[in-house]
Design a protein around this motif. Structure first.
Motif, short mmCIF file in Angstrom:
data_model
loop_
_atom_site.label_atom_id
_atom_site.label_comp_id
_atom_site.label_asym_id
_atom_site.label_seq_id
_atom_site.Cartn_x
_atom_site.Cartn_y
_atom_site.Cartn_z
N ASN A 263 0.85 -1.19 0.00
CA ASN A 263 0.00 0.00 0.00
C ASN A 263 0.88 1.24 0.00
O ASN A 263 1.84 1.33 0.78
CB ASN A 263 -0.90 0.00 1.25
N GLY A 264 0.58 2.18 -0.87
CA GLY A 264 1.32 3.43 -0.90
C GLY A 264 0.37 4.61 -1.00
O GLY A 264 -0.64 4.55 -1.72
N ARG A 265 0.66 5.69 -0.27
CA ARG A 265 -0.19 6.88 -0.29
C ARG A 265 0.69 8.12 -0.20
O ARG A 265 1.64 8.16 0.58
CB ARG A 265 -1.17 6.84 0.89
N THR A 266 0.38 9.12 -1.01
CA THR A 266 1.13 10.36 -0.94
C THR A 266 0.21 11.53 -1.28
O THR A 266 -0.74 11.38 -2.05
CB THR A 266 2.35 10.33 -1.89
N GLY A 267 0.49 12.66 -0.70
CA GLY A 267 -0.33 13.85 -0.92
C GLY A 267 -0.38 14.70 0.33
O GLY A 267 0.40 14.52 1.27
N TYR A 268 -1.32 15.65 0.36
CA TYR A 268 -1.43 16.58 1.49
C TYR A 268 -2.89 16.76 1.88
O TYR A 268 -3.80 16.57 1.08
CB TYR A 268 -0.84 17.94 1.13
N LYS A 269 -3.08 17.13 3.13
CA LYS A 269 -4.40 17.56 3.59
C LYS A 269 -4.24 18.82 4.43
O LYS A 269 -3.13 19.13 4.91
CB LYS A 269 -5.10 16.46 4.39
N ASN A 270 -5.33 19.51 4.62
CA ASN A 270 -5.31 20.78 5.35
C ASN A 270 -6.01 20.60 6.70
O ASN A 270 -7.02 19.90 6.80
CB ASN A 270 -6.02 21.86 4.55
N ALA A 271 -5.48 21.24 7.74
CA ALA A 271 -6.09 21.20 9.06
C ALA A 271 -6.16 22.61 9.62
O ALA A 271 -5.15 23.34 9.64
CB ALA A 271 -5.29 20.30 10.01
N VAL A 292 -0.52 19.24 6.08
CA VAL A 292 0.00 17.97 6.57
C VAL A 292 0.28 17.03 5.39
O VAL A 292 -0.59 16.81 4.55
CB VAL A 292 -0.99 17.29 7.54
N LYS A 293 1.48 16.51 5.35
CA LYS A 293 1.82 15.54 4.31
C LYS A 293 1.22 14.17 4.68
O LYS A 293 1.35 13.72 5.82
CB LYS A 293 3.33 15.40 4.16
N ASN A 294 0.56 13.53 3.73
CA ASN A 294 0.08 12.16 3.90
C ASN A 294 0.98 11.25 3.08
O ASN A 294 0.77 11.03 1.89
CB ASN A 294 -1.37 12.03 3.42
N GLU A 295 2.01 10.74 3.69
CA GLU A 295 2.95 9.86 2.99
C GLU A 295 3.07 8.56 3.76
O GLU A 295 3.48 8.56 4.92
CB GLU A 295 4.32 10.53 2.87
N ARG A 321 4.98 2.38 7.44
CA ARG A 321 5.83 3.56 7.60
C ARG A 321 5.04 4.81 7.23
O ARG A 321 4.38 4.83 6.18
CB ARG A 321 7.08 3.46 6.72
N ASN A 322 5.12 5.83 8.07
CA ASN A 322 4.43 7.09 7.84
C ASN A 322 5.40 8.25 7.93
O ASN A 322 6.33 8.23 8.77
CB ASN A 322 3.30 7.29 8.87
#
Length: 795
Positions: A263-271, A292-295, A321-322
């Motif tokens: 599983n792999g995930r990358t991108g950003y979200k706002n808080a 916030v980086k979502n990696e 791993r995060n």
């Protein structure tokens, strides 16, 4: 330990007791010839597979069972399934059972049986995901949030009216909580989940930790004699974008079963966060925007091998791993009593954050005899480590934004390492008149956390030993349990259990030279009774005692500064809280369910937002400060309003009474909370589904806090293509952006604080899922040696 040894001595002789086995035999044939390799499954009254075999060359089969009532299921590719209910009181010969060939001649026949979305068991609620369109392309955390009566809010998973819940995967407890647990669950594809068990009052077999019970995620297993691969790609768009790729492979042949996934995930979200603090000399207002980086990258591997028809060994490995780096812009405004702006502080920071964990499991499952006595051993190792490196500078300004000076500048570095070993043995021991299970578990946990603070206000980093710390924590737990269940007659079922846990903890702060030691021995009883009045009405009553142990980081007494006027600190004297949980439930036609529950909490602990008036400083700490009870009435209704419309609905009325047992200079207040959820699936065609979900929870007061309303409106769409080999799904989540935490209010020391947090719950998602494989690979032998594993997993 004397009590532990005594319980073991009482349990061990039960291994020697047994009952005479009864033989069930017969033959399977078509209209012209005996049928070899037909699957024979034996299910109990709850629908769980308890035994099975395959027919020999002449079509014959034979199974040894105990006295009781069963359902026999017979299936063979190309033939119509056969079911029969039997009552076994002596050796029984079913004679020759003739299977009818399917009228449609296909090279392969796929038999589909649409499961109910919600199934009520004696001690748990089972939520099947396959009917929910909105989980397509999602992860385990979002799937849990769609489960009935379960809420995920601010990194906490709770069962409504119960409290914080622990999470298991295939019956094995995950040694993570809070943000770390949520990140781990985001690495698991919802498409790999068979179902989710909501166990509000867990039996004695499971750990007693978690006042809100347990959420057990049951993962899919490969179909016998087949291989399958599922690839998923999805894209989430909120203020920023997040890409996710997943691939899962299952292989099952002869005695060997193997699965792997990445599983792999990358991108950003706002808080966005907002905090208002009403001090005696005026308002202090803080607002924060964080990118916030979502990696994430994770992998899993599992294999099982049947040493014989009775014994299976297996191994599992998961790695996660995060790297959630984030940058924050914080603005603090200070007003006087006339609401005139006095000064402004701007705090800009960047945080390099990362974590990784590894989980290993080795297990052995063996069926001891024909009476279904089954012994299993598990050895688990878990390791988690994280890093946190934050650079920040806070500058003071006049109301006209004229620079005054540096308020604070520094660098926070913290690391945490957690290691856990656990070993357990479980025995299932059926007798003629009742079923018994018992076992033992040992767990060893070590945690080390380091905090370093460098003052950089002069431009040269200087280590501040007064704000640096090293904290060591050890926790050992030994437990034994015994659990018995009995079907008294066709109407009554009883289950009773007892779990004994002995816990030793040691926490040591090197900087403060402070050590805290705890040692406690506790009993946790459980009781379940169910009464089936008739085919339409079933009643149940259950009770269980639970414990809620503090997270390791909450015991660290050191201060961690959020900004110059706000810091968080742990409490090494924090003790576990306990709860006594009662529930009475009624089910009508398995579609209308009513539950009334009461939880009595003692030595309760939680977050306390307090303040120092002289310096207008906010302090976030944890205290054992209350006792009380929560109670509620829950109604849920499953309905098929039409062949094309399936609806799941729930309505909860929740209340509480709280008494503060610690002098925190505050008054408790409580009010009624109403929570309503409706999930609707519309079948627009053989290959097209539409999902419309809505949830609303009213504002409420509970003890120290008042919480604003929460609601969510979601729309999902799924299209199956190429005989379900390809699925395309679209989700619009939280369309009106109303599902975030808002107006979280407390008043301590006469200072009112109001907090809100919005973490990009509103987003749209596009997902593509592709399935391919071979559903019937060649085998050298058709051995049913994996039946033990099938019984263990419910497949």
């Amino acid at each position: 330990m004397k009590k532990v040894n005594l319980l073991i001595l009482l349990v061990l002789p039960l291994f020697c007791l047994a009952q005479p086995a009864l033989k069930l035999k017969g033959k399977i044939a078509s209209e012209t010839t005996p049928l070899e390799w037909a699957d024979i499954l034996v299910l109990n009254q709850e629908g769980k597979i308890i035994d099975g075999t395959t027919t020999k060359q002449d079509g014959s089969f034979e199974i040894n069972l105990k006295n009781g009532s069963y359902k026999i299921g017979i299936s063979l590719l190309g033939f119509t399934d056969f079911e029969k209910e039997i009552s076994l009181e002596k050796d029984t010969n079913l004679g020759t059972i003739v299977l009818k060939e399917n009228e449609t001649k296909l090279s392969e026949v796929v038999i589909q049986n649409k499961k109910k979305t919600i199934e009520q068991k004696t001690d748990r609620l089972v939520y099947n995901l396959e009917n929910n369109v909105n989980t397509t392309g999602g992860d385990a955390l979002s799937a849990i949030n769609t489960a009935p009566g379960v809420v995920v809010k601010n990194d906490v998973i709770t069962i409504l009216g119960k409290g914080t819940s622990r999470v298991m995967i295939d019956g094995r407890l995950i040694e993570l909580r809070g943000e770390e647990l949520n990140n781990f669950l985001k690495s698991i594809s919802a498409g790999d989940i068979k179902n989710i068990e909501i166990i509000s009052n867990p039996p004695a077999k499971y750990e007693a930790d978690g006042t809100g019970g347990l959420i057990n995620i049951i993962m899919k297993k490969g179909t016998r004699d087949s291989w399958k691969n599922t690839a998923t790609a999805s894209y989430d768009q909120n203020k920023y974008g997040i890409y996710t790729l997943r691939d899962n492979f299952f292989y099952n042949k002869n005695k060997f079963r193997f699965s792997a996934g990445v599983n792999g995930r990358t991108g950003y979200k706002n808080a966005d966060e907002n905090l208002e603090m009403y001090f005696p000399d005026g308002l202090s207002k803080m607002s924060s925007t964080t990118k916030v980086k979502n990696e994430n990258f994770s992998g899993k591997l599992a294999l099982d091998y049947d040493l014989s028809e009775r014994t299976t060994i297996g191994f599992q490995f998961m790695n996660d791993r995060n790297n959630p780096d984030f940058g924050s812009d914080i603005r603090i405004e200070k007003y006087n009593l006339q609401n005139e702006l006095q000064n402004v502080t701007l705090n800009k920071s960047f945080t390099d954050k990362g974590s990784k964990n590894q989980t290993y499991n080795a297990h052995l499952i063996t069926k001891l005899d024909s009476l279904n006595r089954k012994l299993s051993f598990d050895a688990d190792y878990f390791n988690y480590n994280s890093k946190f490196d934050r650079d920040f500078i806070a500058n003071n300004y006049m109301p006209n934004m004229e620079f005054v000076g540096v308020n604070q500048a520094g660098r926070n570095i913290s690391n945490q390492d957690i290691e856990n070993w656990s070993f357990k043995a479980d025995m299932e021991h059926p007798f003629q008149k009742f079923n018994l299970s018992y076992g033992a578990k040992m767990s060893f946990t070590n945690s080390i956390s380091n905090v370093l603070f460098y003052d950089n206000i002069s431009g040269t980093p200087v280590l501040d030993p007064n704000q640096s710390n090293r904290f060591k924590y050890n926790e050992n737990n030994q437990a034994v349990y015994i659990n018995g269940d009995k079907k008294i007659n066709d109407k009554w079922n009883l289950q009773i259990g007892l779990r004994l846990e002995n816990t030793q903890t040691t926490g040591f702060s090197e900087t403060l030279d402070q050590e805290n030691v705890n040692d406690y021995l506790k009993l946790f009883p459980t009781f379940y009774a169910s009464y089936k009045k008739n085919e339409n009405n079933t009643f149940s009553l259950n009770y269980g005692k639970r414990i809620n142990r503090p997270r390791f980081d909450l015991l660290n007494p050191f201060k961690v500064y959020i900004n110059s006027n706000s810091y968080s600190e742990g409490n090494p004297f924090l003790r576990p809280s306990f709860s006594d949980n009662f529930e009475l439930a009624h089910s009508y036609k398995e579609s209308f369910r009513t539950s009334v529950f009461l939880n009595v909490i003692t030595n309760g602990y939680g977050v306390v937002f307090t303040s120092i008036l002289e310096t207008n400083t906010q302090i976030i700490t944890r205290e054992n400060y209350f006792k009380g009870l929560t109670y509620g009435l829950g109604e849920s209704y499953s309905a098929g309003f039409a062949d094309w419309w399936q609806s799941e609905n729930s309505l909860y009325f929740l209340g509480s009474q709280t008494e503060f047992t610690n002098n925190i200079n505050a008054r408790p207040s409580n009010s009624l909370q109403i929570d309503f959820t409706t999930n609707n699936t519309f079948i627009l065609g053989k290959t097209t589904k539409l999902q419309i979900d809505f949830n609303y929870s009213t504002p409420f007061k509970n003890g120290l806090y008042e919480v604003g309303y929460v609601s969510s409106f979601d729309i999902g769409f799924k299209q199956d293509l190429f005989n379900k080999s390809l699925q395309v799904a679209f989700l619009a989540n939280d369309i009106f952006n109303t599902s975030y935490l808002k107006d979280f209010t407390s008043v301590v020391n006469g200072v009112k604080q109001v907090y809100s947090q919005n973490e990009s719950n509103r987003f749209v998602r596009l997902s593509v899922v592709y399935n391919f494989g071979n559903k019937k690979i060649n085998v050298k032998e058709r051995n049913f040696g994996n039946q033990d594993e099938r019984k263990r997993t419910g497949n």
